[in-house]
Scaffold this motif. Structure first.
Motif, PDB file in Angstrom:
ATOM      1  N   ARG A 156       0.845  -1.209   0.000  1.00 56.60           N
ATOM      2  CA  ARG A 156       0.000   0.000   0.000  1.00 56.60           C
ATOM      3  C   ARG A 156       0.877   1.255   0.000  1.00 56.60           C
ATOM      4  N   VAL A 157       1.863   1.283   0.884  1.00 59.52           N
ATOM      5  CA  VAL A 157       2.757   2.448   0.952  1.00 59.52           C
ATOM      6  C   VAL A 157       3.544   2.585  -0.359  1.00 59.52           C
ATOM      7  N   ALA A 158       3.995   1.460  -0.911  1.00 57.89           N
ATOM      8  CA  ALA A 158       4.740   1.498  -2.175  1.00 57.89           C
ATOM      9  C   ALA A 158       3.861   2.045  -3.303  1.00 57.89           C
ATOM     10  N   GLY A 159       2.600   1.612  -3.348  1.00 62.35           N
ATOM     11  CA  GLY A 159       1.686   2.108  -4.377  1.00 62.35           C
ATOM     12  C   GLY A 159       1.445   3.606  -4.264  1.00 62.35           C
ATOM     13  N   ILE A 160       1.310   4.086  -3.032  1.00 62.79           N
ATOM     14  CA  ILE A 160       1.137   5.533  -2.817  1.00 62.79           C
ATOM     15  C   ILE A 160       2.377   6.272  -3.293  1.00 62.79           C
ATOM     16  N   GLN A 161       3.553   5.764  -2.921  1.00 65.33           N
ATOM     17  CA  GLN A 161       4.795   6.401  -3.383  1.00 65.33           C
ATOM     18  C   GLN A 161       4.902   6.355  -4.900  1.00 65.33           C
ATOM     19  N   GLY A 162       4.514   5.235  -5.501  1.00 66.61           N
ATOM     20  CA  GLY A 162       4.571   5.109  -6.954  1.00 66.61           C
ATOM     21  C   GLY A 162       3.710   6.148  -7.646  1.00 66.61           C
ATOM     22  N   ALA A 163       2.483   6.339  -7.162  1.00 65.83           N
ATOM     23  CA  ALA A 163       1.598   7.350  -7.749  1.00 65.83           C
ATOM     24  C   ALA A 163       2.227   8.742  -7.651  1.00 65.83           C
ATOM     25  N   LYS A 164       2.847   9.015  -6.509  1.00 64.99           N
ATOM     26  CA  LYS A 164       3.474  10.327  -6.306  1.00 64.99           C
ATOM     27  C   LYS A 164       4.698  10.531  -7.195  1.00 64.99           C
ATOM     28  N   GLN A 165       5.320   9.444  -7.643  1.00 66.38           N
ATOM     29  CA  GLN A 165       6.534   9.525  -8.465  1.00 66.38           C
ATOM     30  C   GLN A 165       6.266   9.334  -9.954  1.00 66.38           C
TER      31      GLN A 165
ATOM     32  N   MET B  30       0.407  17.804  -8.037  1.00 64.65           N
ATOM     33  CA  MET B  30       0.224  17.949  -6.587  1.00 64.65           C
ATOM     34  C   MET B  30      -1.015  17.154  -6.188  1.00 64.65           C
ATOM     35  N   LEU B  31      -0.822  15.861  -5.980  1.00 56.81           N
ATOM     36  CA  LEU B  31      -1.944  15.000  -5.615  1.00 56.81           C
ATOM     37  C   LEU B  31      -2.469  15.384  -4.237  1.00 56.81           C
ATOM     38  N   SER B  32      -3.785  15.446  -4.110  1.00 59.19           N
ATOM     39  CA  SER B  32      -4.371  15.745  -2.806  1.00 59.19           C
ATOM     40  C   SER B  32      -4.773  14.468  -2.070  1.00 59.19           C
ATOM     41  N   LYS B  33      -4.864  13.344  -2.806  1.00 63.23           N
ATOM     42  CA  LYS B  33      -5.251  12.069  -2.178  1.00 63.23           C
ATOM     43  C   LYS B  33      -4.790  10.924  -3.067  1.00 63.23           C
ATOM     44  N   VAL B  34      -4.203   9.913  -2.436  1.00 69.26           N
ATOM     45  CA  VAL B  34      -3.915   8.636  -3.087  1.00 69.26           C
ATOM     46  C   VAL B  34      -4.376   7.563  -2.111  1.00 69.26           C
ATOM     47  N   GLN B  35      -5.199   6.652  -2.598  1.00 70.07           N
ATOM     48  CA  GLN B  35      -5.695   5.567  -1.755  1.00 70.07           C
ATOM     49  C   GLN B  35      -5.485   4.247  -2.494  1.00 70.07           C
ATOM     50  N   ILE B  36      -4.889   3.297  -1.810  1.00 69.44           N
ATOM     51  CA  ILE B  36      -4.672   1.955  -2.353  1.00 69.44           C
ATOM     52  C   ILE B  36      -5.467   0.974  -1.495  1.00 69.44           C
ATOM     53  N   ASP B  37      -6.297   0.165  -2.129  1.00 68.09           N
ATOM     54  CA  ASP B  37      -7.072  -0.855  -1.419  1.00 68.09           C
ATOM     55  C   ASP B  37      -6.816  -2.221  -2.030  1.00 68.09           C
ATOM     56  N   PHE B  38      -6.891  -3.243  -1.187  1.00 71.76           N
ATOM     57  CA  PHE B  38      -6.692  -4.627  -1.608  1.00 71.76           C
ATOM     58  C   PHE B  38      -7.942  -5.425  -1.280  1.00 71.76           C
TER      59      PHE B  38
ATOM     60  N   GLU C 262      -5.031   9.816 -14.405  1.00 71.37           N
ATOM     61  CA  GLU C 262      -5.113   8.406 -14.793  1.00 71.37           C
ATOM     62  C   GLU C 262      -3.765   7.709 -14.684  1.00 71.37           C
ATOM     63  N   MET C 263      -2.716   8.361 -15.153  1.00 72.28           N
ATOM     64  CA  MET C 263      -1.391   7.729 -15.133  1.00 72.28           C
ATOM     65  C   MET C 263      -0.917   7.496 -13.700  1.00 72.28           C
ATOM     66  N   GLU C 264      -1.244   8.400 -12.802  1.00 66.82           N
ATOM     67  CA  GLU C 264      -0.861   8.232 -11.400  1.00 66.82           C
ATOM     68  C   GLU C 264      -1.590   7.040 -10.792  1.00 66.82           C
ATOM     69  N   ALA C 265      -2.880   6.893 -11.103  1.00 67.62           N
ATOM     70  CA  ALA C 265      -3.643   5.756 -10.581  1.00 67.62           C
ATOM     71  C   ALA C 265      -3.102   4.436 -11.146  1.00 67.62           C
ATOM     72  N   LEU C 266      -2.794   4.410 -12.436  1.00 61.05           N
ATOM     73  CA  LEU C 266      -2.220   3.206 -13.050  1.00 61.05           C
ATOM     74  C   LEU C 266      -0.852   2.869 -12.456  1.00 61.05           C
ATOM     75  N   THR C 267      -0.051   3.890 -12.207  1.00 63.23           N
ATOM     76  CA  THR C 267       1.277   3.670 -11.628  1.00 63.23           C
ATOM     77  C   THR C 267       1.148   3.166 -10.192  1.00 63.23           C
ATOM     78  N   GLY C 268       0.209   3.718  -9.437  1.00 67.42           N
ATOM     79  CA  GLY C 268      -0.013   3.251  -8.069  1.00 67.42           C
ATOM     80  C   GLY C 268      -0.374   1.775  -8.024  1.00 67.42           C
TER      81      GLY C 268
END
Length: 171
Positions: A71-80, A92-100, A124-130
Motif C-alpha cells: 500500500r505504501v509502495a503504491g502511494i509512493q509510486g503514484a506520487k513519483q 500535486m496530488l491531494s489524495k492517493v488511496q490503495i485498497d486490496f 489516470e497515469m498516477e492511478a495506473l502507476t499506483g
C-alpha cells in the motif's frame, strides 16, 4: 458512448498530443487549461497460489504485513509517476488511496488505486502507476512462496473532471 477514438477503427483519427508537428516527443502545455477537481480509479490483479492466498488471509508471511508495505509502495509510486513516465506532468496530488481485496475463489488479489487533485490535467497515469507499483511490491515480497504469480488486468476504471467530465470504463 465513452469510446476511445484511438481504439475504434471506424472513428476519425484522433490527434496525438504528445508529438509535435514533426513527430517528435512533446510534453503537452496545460498552462491555459482551467483547474478542475479530477479523480481517477484504476485496478489490477495478482493471481496467486492457494498456499500464498492462505498466508495473505492469515497475514502470516515471513516478510510481515506485505499488504501494508505494498500500500505504501503504491502511494509512493503514484506520487513519483512523472519521474517514471517521461511526458507526464508533475502533479500535486491531494489524495492517493490503495485498497486490496483478497478474492479467494478466484485466487487473486485485486488492487484498486484512487488518485485526486485539483489541477489542469488528469490523474489516470498516477492511478495506473499506483496499482502497478503495489502489484510489483506484492510480487517482490511474496515471490519466495509463489514465484509463478501473474500480474494482469491493469486498467483505468473511472475518471472525473476536465473537459470529458465523468467517464466510466464499460469494457
Amino acid at each position: 458512448m465513452n469510446k476511445d477514438p484511438n481504439l475504434d477503427s471506424t472513428a476519425p483519427q484522433a490527434k496525438f498530443t504528445h508529438v509535435d508537428t514533426t513527430g517528435k516527443a512533446n510534453m503537452v502545455d496545460v498552462g491555459d487549461k482551467s483547474q478542475s477537481k479530477r479523480q481517477a480509479i484504476a485496478q489490477g490483479f495478482v493471481s496467486v497460489s492457494p498456499a500464498l492466498m492462505q498466508q495473505l488471509v492469515d497475514n502470516s508471511l515471513a516478510k510481515g504485513d506485505v499488504l501494508s508495505v505494498a500500500r505504501v509502495a503504491g502511494i509512493q509510486g503514484a506520487k513519483q509517476c512523472s519521474n517514471l513516465i517521461p511526458l507526464c506532468h508533475p502533479l500535486m496530488l491531494s489524495k492517493v488511496q490503495i485498497d486490496f481485496e483478497l478474492q479467494q475463489q478466484a485466487m487473486q488479489v485485486r488492487i484498486v488505486c484512487m488518485c485526486k487533485l485539483t489541477g489542469q490535467t488528469g490523474v489516470e497515469m498516477e492511478a495506473l502507476t499506483g496499482v502497478s507499483v503495489a502489484a510489483l511490491t506484492l510480487f517482490d515480497m511474496c515471490k519466495a512462496v509463489d514465484p509463478s504469480m501473474t500480474i494482469h488486468g491493469i486498467k483505468v476504471l473511472e475518471k472525473q473532471g476536465g473537459k470529458t467530465g465523468h467517464w466510466v470504463n464499460e469494457a
